[in-house]
Design an enzyme around this catalytic site. Sequence first.
Site, PDB file in Angstrom:
ATOM      1  N   ASP A 172      -7.147 -22.048 -56.648  1.00 57.59           N
ATOM      2  CA  ASP A 172      -8.150 -23.065 -56.352  1.00 57.59           C
ATOM      3  C   ASP A 172      -7.454 -24.243 -55.668  1.00 57.59           C
ATOM      4  OD1 ASP A 172     -11.083 -24.111 -57.223  1.00 57.59           O
ATOM      5  OD2 ASP A 172      -9.618 -25.739 -57.347  1.00 57.59           O
ATOM      6  N   ASN A 180     -13.006 -33.628 -48.581  1.00 59.68           N
ATOM      7  CA  ASN A 180     -14.270 -33.529 -47.840  1.00 59.68           C
ATOM      8  C   ASN A 180     -14.998 -34.872 -47.806  1.00 59.68           C
ATOM      9  OD1 ASN A 180     -13.989 -30.801 -47.236  1.00 59.68           O
ATOM     10  ND2 ASN A 180     -15.007 -30.147 -49.124  1.00 59.68           N
ATOM     11  N   ASP A 189     -12.085 -27.761 -44.133  1.00 53.64           N
ATOM     12  CA  ASP A 189     -11.942 -26.392 -43.626  1.00 53.64           C
ATOM     13  C   ASP A 189     -10.515 -26.124 -43.163  1.00 53.64           C
ATOM     14  OD1 ASP A 189     -14.579 -25.917 -44.171  1.00 53.64           O
ATOM     15  OD2 ASP A 189     -15.271 -26.126 -42.100  1.00 53.64           O
ATOM     16  N   ASP A 215     -13.723 -23.062 -52.551  1.00 56.46           N
ATOM     17  CA  ASP A 215     -12.303 -23.400 -52.425  1.00 56.46           C
ATOM     18  C   ASP A 215     -11.429 -22.483 -53.281  1.00 56.46           C
ATOM     19  OD1 ASP A 215     -13.164 -24.261 -54.859  1.00 56.46           O
ATOM     20  OD2 ASP A 215     -12.340 -26.288 -54.725  1.00 56.46           O
TER      21      ASP A 215
END
Length: 298
Positions: A172, A180, A189, A215
């Site tokens: 993760d 973000n 991304d 993620d």
Amino acid sequence: MLLSPGAERRSNTERRSGVDRRAGAERRAASQGGAASRHLPSHEFGFGTETDRAARHPEPVPLGRVLPHARFNEREAAERTAAIAAHQHELSARLERNVGLSVAALDYLLNISGDLVAPAIVEHEILEVLEHRSVTDPLTGLFNRYHFEATLKRETARCLRYQSRLSLLLMDVDQLKAVNDRWGHPTGDLMLVRVAGAIRDSLRGCDTASRYGGDEFAVILPDTDAQAARLVAERICDKVGASDAPIKVTVSGGLADLSLAARGSSEARLIAAADRALYLAKGRGGNCVAEEVLPCRD
């Protein structure tokens, strides 16, 4: 045609997909000659080419190449092979030209035997691209969750059958939401792509790396115990953390080992164990690896 890095990796894996295995079987069939083709699996029964038929020395054209997704058992494949060859000869005689195997097979299976209902004609190259896209995550180039679940089910069954080791690693990206929120999803991304590259560069050809969702990433490590799998996980963490990108990112890993004593364990239990280990690693502050070994189950 240029494919993504994920496609290039896919072509090098030791456990190839159905398309790759089918192509390999066709090459072996061609090298072994017409006699060997009688011993191939059902989807590899062949037809003679037009010129070879006239010379009475047929070179097999696998049924699976004309109809790659047809499902016939050995007896059915043999019957269809003979029937389609006879149908091709009959059509060619009526039309006074050679209609070709593909046309004869399509006409016979659609209009005579009824094995096909609504077939679509697709070029082999296009079909391979579509099949690749169906199992690939478009952002990272790794396999998608669909392929991961199918592969894990197969590897778990193989592990239990042959009493081999199997490890599953869930990873993760730490604090991706904060990235973000501050720099935007395009930057997030890029973080995912960077992590995917670190995972890809840390694995063997027989390992399977997938984007599990959001993620999270999943890595299947066949014939690998917990100790060896931890080395892989830590190597991935080091590669991600050592990046010279302006925005730093780290990953956490949860590791589960399907031990030799874990009889009757399923892929669902393996995923659940790896997920618990990942939760433990995140609770320790991230940027680390935790593990859980499935207990013996009589």
